[in-house]
Design a protein around this motif. Structure first.
Motif, mmCIF file in Angstrom:
data_model
loop_
_atom_site.group_PDB
_atom_site.id
_atom_site.type_symbol
_atom_site.label_atom_id
_atom_site.label_comp_id
_atom_site.label_asym_id
_atom_site.label_seq_id
_atom_site.Cartn_x
_atom_site.Cartn_y
_atom_site.Cartn_z
ATOM 1 N N ARG A 39 -11.561 -32.026 -2.622
ATOM 2 C CA ARG A 39 -11.176 -32.625 -1.345
ATOM 3 C C ARG A 39 -9.905 -31.953 -0.801
ATOM 4 N NH1 ARG A 39 -12.673 -37.490 0.225
ATOM 5 N NH2 ARG A 39 -10.555 -38.329 0.277
ATOM 6 N N MET A 85 -9.068 -37.485 7.619
ATOM 7 C CA MET A 85 -9.393 -38.025 6.291
ATOM 8 C C MET A 85 -8.379 -39.136 6.006
ATOM 9 S SD MET A 85 -10.215 -34.523 4.119
ATOM 10 C CE MET A 85 -11.138 -35.190 2.742
ATOM 11 N N GLN A 86 -8.864 -40.214 5.414
ATOM 12 C CA GLN A 86 -7.957 -41.329 5.147
ATOM 13 C C GLN A 86 -7.788 -41.610 3.666
ATOM 14 O OE1 GLN A 86 -11.407 -44.741 5.937
ATOM 15 N NE2 GLN A 86 -9.341 -45.079 6.611
ATOM 16 N N GLY A 87 -8.589 -40.921 2.843
ATOM 17 C CA GLY A 87 -8.526 -41.155 1.404
ATOM 18 C C GLY A 87 -9.523 -42.211 0.965
ATOM 19 N N LYS A 88 -9.597 -42.420 -0.343
ATOM 20 C CA LYS A 88 -10.622 -43.315 -0.890
ATOM 21 C C LYS A 88 -10.190 -44.765 -0.947
ATOM 22 C CE LYS A 88 -13.518 -40.081 -3.188
ATOM 23 N NZ LYS A 88 -14.061 -39.563 -4.441
ATOM 24 N N ASN A 89 -8.870 -44.997 -1.007
ATOM 25 C CA ASN A 89 -8.401 -46.387 -1.072
ATOM 26 C C ASN A 89 -7.076 -46.482 -0.329
ATOM 27 O OD1 ASN A 89 -7.212 -48.844 -1.898
ATOM 28 N ND2 ASN A 89 -8.565 -48.899 -3.683
ATOM 29 N N THR A 90 -7.152 -47.147 0.804
ATOM 30 C CA THR A 90 -5.963 -47.201 1.662
ATOM 31 C C THR A 90 -5.004 -48.319 1.238
ATOM 32 O OG1 THR A 90 -7.364 -48.397 3.228
ATOM 33 C CG2 THR A 90 -6.906 -46.114 3.731
ATOM 34 N N PHE A 95 -6.006 -40.796 -2.559
ATOM 35 C CA PHE A 95 -6.752 -39.801 -1.775
ATOM 36 C C PHE A 95 -7.860 -39.162 -2.609
ATOM 37 C CE2 PHE A 95 -7.706 -35.780 0.232
ATOM 38 C CZ PHE A 95 -7.742 -36.126 1.568
ATOM 39 N N GLU A 105 -18.929 -37.509 2.650
ATOM 40 C CA GLU A 105 -17.525 -37.350 3.071
ATOM 41 C C GLU A 105 -17.413 -36.210 4.091
ATOM 42 O OE1 GLU A 105 -15.861 -38.918 -1.254
ATOM 43 O OE2 GLU A 105 -15.466 -36.859 -0.654
ATOM 44 N N LYS A 108 -18.622 -37.399 7.411
ATOM 45 C CA LYS A 108 -17.644 -38.223 8.127
ATOM 46 C C LYS A 108 -16.612 -37.347 8.831
ATOM 47 C CE LYS A 108 -13.548 -40.828 7.705
ATOM 48 N NZ LYS A 108 -12.565 -41.553 6.908
ATOM 49 N N VAL A 109 -16.116 -36.356 8.105
ATOM 50 C CA VAL A 109 -15.102 -35.469 8.691
ATOM 51 C C VAL A 109 -15.672 -34.752 9.915
ATOM 52 C CG1 VAL A 109 -13.717 -33.413 8.271
ATOM 53 C CG2 VAL A 109 -13.858 -35.186 6.527
ATOM 54 N N TRP A 129 -20.457 -47.354 3.907
ATOM 55 C CA TRP A 129 -19.427 -46.895 4.833
ATOM 56 C C TRP A 129 -19.831 -45.597 5.536
ATOM 57 C CZ3 TRP A 129 -17.449 -42.048 4.312
ATOM 58 C CH2 TRP A 129 -17.509 -41.441 3.059
HETATM 59 C C1 6LA Z 1 -10.594 -46.063 2.703
HETATM 60 C C2 6LA Z 1 -12.061 -45.871 2.913
HETATM 61 O O1 6LA Z 1 -12.750 -46.789 3.346
HETATM 62 N N1 6LA Z 1 -12.532 -44.657 2.610
HETATM 63 C C3 6LA Z 1 -13.947 -44.334 2.720
HETATM 64 C C4 6LA Z 1 -14.147 -43.144 3.654
HETATM 65 O O2 6LA Z 1 -13.602 -43.424 4.916
HETATM 66 C C5 6LA Z 1 -13.504 -41.895 3.089
HETATM 67 O O3 6LA Z 1 -13.867 -40.751 3.878
HETATM 68 C C6 6LA Z 1 -13.300 -39.533 3.380
HETATM 69 C C7 6LA Z 1 -13.899 -38.358 4.137
HETATM 70 C C8 6LA Z 1 -11.780 -39.595 3.664
HETATM 71 O O4 6LA Z 1 -11.435 -40.010 4.784
HETATM 72 O O5 6LA Z 1 -10.974 -39.238 2.782
HETATM 73 O O6 6LA Z 1 -13.596 -39.322 1.989
HETATM 74 C C9 6LA Z 1 -13.397 -40.449 1.107
HETATM 75 C C10 6LA Z 1 -14.054 -41.678 1.657
HETATM 76 O O7 6LA Z 1 -13.770 -42.823 0.867
HETATM 77 C C11 6LA Z 1 -14.456 -43.990 1.330
HETATM 78 O O8 6LA Z 1 -14.200 -45.081 0.475
HETATM 79 C C12 6LA Z 1 -14.731 -44.906 -0.816
#
Ligand code: 6LA
Length: 180
Positions: A39, A85-90, A95, A105, A108-109, A129
């Motif tokens: 990533r 990108m927002q990461g896996k757990n905000t 990340f 993933e 999404k990007v 998601w």
């Molecule tokens: C925080 C969240 O809900 N993350 C999702 C998803 O939005 C994330 O997308 C990307 C592309 C990212 O933005 O980093 O990869 C990780 C994904 O994690 C998802 O949650 C498991």
């Protein structure tokens, strides 16, 4: 497709991106199209294709070994700040910078970067998601409907998507102005 882009195969698209210093390739000169990317590596590619400025001296995430002084941070921070990108757990601020980037993933990007419309109807096996993002990417012809969304993306898949975003960034912007 504009500019006859479909005439290029994946290797040729990679060569364009390598020439633009977005991909570096392997020491033996190969593109490694069958390999995967982390990533963090993909974040670096995104910074290149979107023309973002790496952000120095900041470490927003709490992943083990994630430090502002290590090479991934400026790229991860830049894509995070740009909302790509927002990461896996905000909540925990994870990340997963060393994890492999998956097809969903990547989708999404792509959708966020290209501001693609997310369809209301989906027919794919992505995580909840990601279903809308994956469907948008399939409908745009940028992800194969047969691809496993939860699998790690190959560099070939990433090159296709990166090239599409790269091209969209190169196109001249339409400027509107008023003539008095
Ligand atoms: C925080 C969240 O809900 N993350 C999702 C998803 O939005 C994330 O997308 C990307 C592309 C990212 O933005 O980093 O990869 C990780 C994904 O994690 C998802 O949650 C498991």
């Amino acid at each position: 497709v504009a500019f006859g882009d479909d005439a290029l195969n994946t290797q040729q698209k990679y060569d364009v991106l390598k020439e633009a210093k977005i991909f570096s390739g392997y020491p033996d000169g190969s593109a490694g199209l069958d390999k995967e990317m982390t990533r963090a590596e993909f974040a670096k590619v995104l910074v290149g294709i979107m023309g973002l400025e790496p952000i120095q001296g900041k470490a927003s995430f709490k992943d083990k070994n994630y430090k502002a002084s290590k090479w991934p941070a400026p790229y991860v921070e830049a894509v995070y700040s740009a909302g790509l990108m927002q990461g896996k757990n905000t909540t925990k601020m994870i990340f997963d910078f060393n994890g492999k980037i998956t097809v969903q993933e990547m989708a999404k990007v792509l959708v966020v970067a290209q501001k693609l419309e997310i369809p209301t109807e989906t027919n794919n096996n992505a995580s909840d998601w990601a279903k809308g993002y994956v469907q948008a990417a399939i409908n745009a012809g940028l992800v194969d409907a047969k691809a496993n969304p939860k699998a790690n993306a190959t560099r070939a898949q990433l090159v296709e998507v990166a090239y599409d975003i790269y091209l969209s960034q190169q196109k001249p912007k339409v400027v509107s102005y008023e003539v008095k």
